[in-house]
Write a protein that holds these residues in place. Structure first.
Motif, PDB file in Angstrom:
ATOM      1  N   THR A 171       0.827  -1.203   0.000  1.00  0.00           N
ATOM      2  CA  THR A 171       0.000   0.000   0.000  1.00  0.00           C
ATOM      3  C   THR A 171       0.865   1.259   0.000  1.00  0.00           C
ATOM      4  O   THR A 171       1.856   1.357   0.715  1.00  0.00           O
ATOM      5  CB  THR A 171      -0.926   0.009   1.227  1.00  0.00           C
ATOM      6  N   GLY A 172       0.468   2.226  -0.844  1.00  0.00           N
ATOM      7  CA  GLY A 172       1.193   3.478  -0.950  1.00  0.00           C
ATOM      8  C   GLY A 172       2.315   3.466  -1.964  1.00  0.00           C
ATOM      9  O   GLY A 172       2.960   4.494  -2.189  1.00  0.00           O
ATOM     10  N   LYS A 173       2.541   2.321  -2.609  1.00  0.00           N
ATOM     11  CA  LYS A 173       3.613   2.209  -3.592  1.00  0.00           C
ATOM     12  C   LYS A 173       3.042   2.202  -5.011  1.00  0.00           C
ATOM     13  O   LYS A 173       1.870   1.882  -5.228  1.00  0.00           O
ATOM     14  CB  LYS A 173       4.437   0.940  -3.345  1.00  0.00           C
ATOM     15  N   VAL A 174       3.888   2.544  -5.973  1.00  0.00           N
ATOM     16  CA  VAL A 174       3.537   2.412  -7.389  1.00  0.00           C
ATOM     17  C   VAL A 174       4.072   1.063  -7.847  1.00  0.00           C
ATOM     18  O   VAL A 174       5.277   0.861  -7.941  1.00  0.00           O
ATOM     19  CB  VAL A 174       4.139   3.551  -8.229  1.00  0.00           C
ATOM     20  N   THR A 175       3.181   0.129  -8.109  1.00  0.00           N
ATOM     21  CA  THR A 175       3.592  -1.261  -8.305  1.00  0.00           C
ATOM     22  C   THR A 175       3.897  -1.612  -9.754  1.00  0.00           C
ATOM     23  O   THR A 175       4.078  -2.788 -10.073  1.00  0.00           O
ATOM     24  CB  THR A 175       2.488  -2.202  -7.775  1.00  0.00           C
ATOM     25  N   ILE A 176       3.971  -0.611 -10.616  1.00  0.00           N
ATOM     26  CA  ILE A 176       4.316  -0.910 -12.003  1.00  0.00           C
ATOM     27  C   ILE A 176       5.706  -1.544 -12.096  1.00  0.00           C
ATOM     28  O   ILE A 176       6.011  -2.288 -13.026  1.00  0.00           O
ATOM     29  CB  ILE A 176       4.238   0.366 -12.866  1.00  0.00           C
ATOM     30  N   ASP A 177       6.544  -1.281 -11.070  1.00  0.00           N
ATOM     31  CA  ASP A 177       7.892  -1.843 -11.102  1.00  0.00           C
ATOM     32  C   ASP A 177       7.895  -3.341 -10.835  1.00  0.00           C
ATOM     33  O   ASP A 177       8.924  -3.997 -11.014  1.00  0.00           O
ATOM     34  CB  ASP A 177       8.801  -1.124 -10.098  1.00  0.00           C
ATOM     35  N   LEU A 178       6.751  -3.910 -10.421  1.00  0.00           N
ATOM     36  CA  LEU A 178       6.666  -5.360 -10.234  1.00  0.00           C
ATOM     37  C   LEU A 178       6.311  -6.094 -11.519  1.00  0.00           C
ATOM     38  O   LEU A 178       6.425  -7.317 -11.588  1.00  0.00           O
ATOM     39  CB  LEU A 178       5.622  -5.703  -9.164  1.00  0.00           C
ATOM     40  N   VAL A 179       5.882  -5.348 -12.534  1.00  0.00           N
ATOM     41  CA  VAL A 179       5.473  -5.965 -13.801  1.00  0.00           C
ATOM     42  C   VAL A 179       6.703  -6.327 -14.610  1.00  0.00           C
ATOM     43  O   VAL A 179       7.691  -5.584 -14.647  1.00  0.00           O
ATOM     44  CB  VAL A 179       4.561  -5.006 -14.597  1.00  0.00           C
ATOM     45  N   HIS A 180       6.655  -7.474 -15.267  1.00  0.00           N
ATOM     46  CA  HIS A 180       7.766  -7.915 -16.116  1.00  0.00           C
ATOM     47  C   HIS A 180       8.051  -6.841 -17.166  1.00  0.00           C
ATOM     48  O   HIS A 180       7.117  -6.298 -17.774  1.00  0.00           O
ATOM     49  CB  HIS A 180       7.397  -9.234 -16.796  1.00  0.00           C
ATOM     50  N   PRO A 181       9.321  -6.503 -17.409  1.00  0.00           N
ATOM     51  CA  PRO A 181       9.633  -5.436 -18.375  1.00  0.00           C
ATOM     52  C   PRO A 181       8.992  -5.624 -19.739  1.00  0.00           C
ATOM     53  O   PRO A 181       8.570  -4.655 -20.376  1.00  0.00           O
ATOM     54  CB  PRO A 181      11.164  -5.486 -18.455  1.00  0.00           C
TER      55      PRO A 181
END
Length: 440
Positions: A171-181
């Protein structure tokens, strides 16, 4: 110019959560943007390449003075209203400088403007507490609420079973960085499609990094509620389909061995266009032995030089998730001859996930293309006469059908034989028969 501005800039193509937008000097156009910005501002890659999209709300009275301040002093910092291409304008704390801001590599000529920003909260405070009392809070499927910029405001406890993180960790994070490049661009396209298409959204699938480092395949349902003042963001439902993908994926690619028995020319290409495997008919149609095909860097290397760029562009569209496409290309065969090949390429979807192999089918259409070129050499009257020759009519019957003399028919037929470089009527009819059938 807009397509080349940020290709060498790590700030734009590195960390997907980084918010950088490259603007024209007058701020009227977005020339490049990081993935997070394109997601938040609803900008497809095509919008960036076209270079005609503004990111500011034109009704914001602060815009003119802000631009003038940056022009005079070289920088501006303050609140402005940003306007997604599709969606509701939102307030953001904006910083714009001429050239590159501190900590960001130069992205182009010094007279460009480079913007960074932090969006203000859109999801009403306390909404996540209301969601925690919803029955979906205890669903095995993960339910999440995101701000327009991808900031996670709420996620149900089942995320721990799916991705290994606790709700508090996410919560509170931008989770796009968890998506495979490789899936970031398709994810952005899917988010844009949610706002553009009426009715319920279709499920899409992305690879997301588990806390232990593994990639998990998630089936995702998206709903854009940023226009709803009671929500102010996007709701996401997702489930783990990794086991299904891996099981179906193995059987799918094992089944590709059936290509060896196909009468059509069929091949699998890597996403870079390199031939991976193909049947004998594929090699025959292209006129290249197996060893030569396997040495190709990409299949485009086998095509006529004038067709290669368009072929690569078509492959990129399909690789990026575009629909299957059909086209015709010239192939430089061994021995120096050129043949025409009809080509269909698609990127299969396996269990909701785009595969890592393209499927290509080819057909030799050289005779038809030769017939089309030969047909175009003839006058309209010669075409009429030849079409009747194909139907089996003699000169007398052709003369009656065209209301001309037999001598005129003989003149037209001789012209046909000379232009097609064939010795008799039968060979002329054989060469052009496919073209006549297609025309009818």
């Amino acid at each position: 110019m807009s397509g080349d501005i940020g290709q060498d800039n790590e700030a734009l193509r590195g960390d997907p959560t980084h918010k950088v937008v490259v603007l024209s000097p007058d701020w009227s156009r977005a020339l490049d943007a990081s993935a997070a910005c394109r997601f938040q501002l609803r900008l497809a890659r095509e919008d960036i390449l076209e270079g005609g999209t503004s990111v500011f709300d034109p009704t914001d009275d602060r815009l003119g003075p802000a631009r003038e301040q940056q022009r005079r002093t070289g920088s501006f910092a303050g609140r402005l209203r940003l306007l997604p291409k599709e969606g509701t304008a939102f307030e953001a704390q904006v910083s714009v400088v001429a050239g590159a801001p501190a900590g960001v590599e130069a992205v182009g000529p010094r007279d460009l403007a480079v913007m960074q920003y932090v969006a203000e909260r859109q999801v009403p405070a306390g909404l996540e507490r209301e969601w925690s009392r919803h029955p979906l809070h205890h669903s095995p499927d993960v339910v999440a609420l995101y701000e327009a910029d991808g900031t996670l405001r709420y996620i149900s406890p089942s995320v721990t079973d799916v991705l290994g993180y606790t709700p508090e960790e996410m919560t509170g994070k931008v989770t796009i960085d968890l998506v495979h490049p490789d899936d970031v661009e398709p994810m952005i396209d899917a988010m844009l499609a949610v706002g553009a298409a009426p009715g319920p959204s279709q499920p899409v699938a992305f690879r997301v990094r588990h806390q232990d480092g593994r990639w998990r395949h998630l089936e995702v349902m998206l709903k854009d509620l940023s226009d709803d003042p009671e929500v102010g963001g996007s709701t996401v439902h997702f489930r783990d389909i990794t086991d299904r993908v891996e099981a179906l994926g193995a059987s799918f690619f094992d089944g590709l061995t059936a290509l060896d028995g196909s009468s059509a020319g069929v091949a699998n290409l890597g996403l870079d266009g390199r031939p991976v495997r193909f049947n004998d008919r594929f090699s025959d149609v292209l006129g290249l032995p197996r060893e030569a095909l396997l040495r190709l860097g990409t299949l485009a290397d086998a095509l006529h030089p004038d067709d290669r760029d368009a072929h690569r562009a078509e492959l990129r569209r399909v690789v990026d998730g575009g629909a299957a496409t059909s086209s015709e290309w010239r192939v430089a065969r061994s021995g120096g001859t050129v043949a025409w090949v009809a080509w269909t390429v698609q990127r299969p979807v396996v269990a909701g996930v785009l595969s890592d192999l393209l499927v290509v089918t080819v057909e030799d259409v050289t005779p038809r293309k030769d017939a089309e070129r030969a047909w175009d050499l003839l006058t309209p009257r010669e075409q009429e006469a030849l079409a009747l020759v194909v139907d089996g009519l003699n000169n007398r019957d052709i003369a009656a059908a065209l209301h001309v003399s037999i001598h005129t028919v003989k003149h037209h037929v001789q012209g046909v034989l000379r232009k097609l470089e064939v010795p008799d009527r039968a060979r002329a009819a054989e060469r052009i028969a496919a073209r006549v059938r297609d025309d009818r």
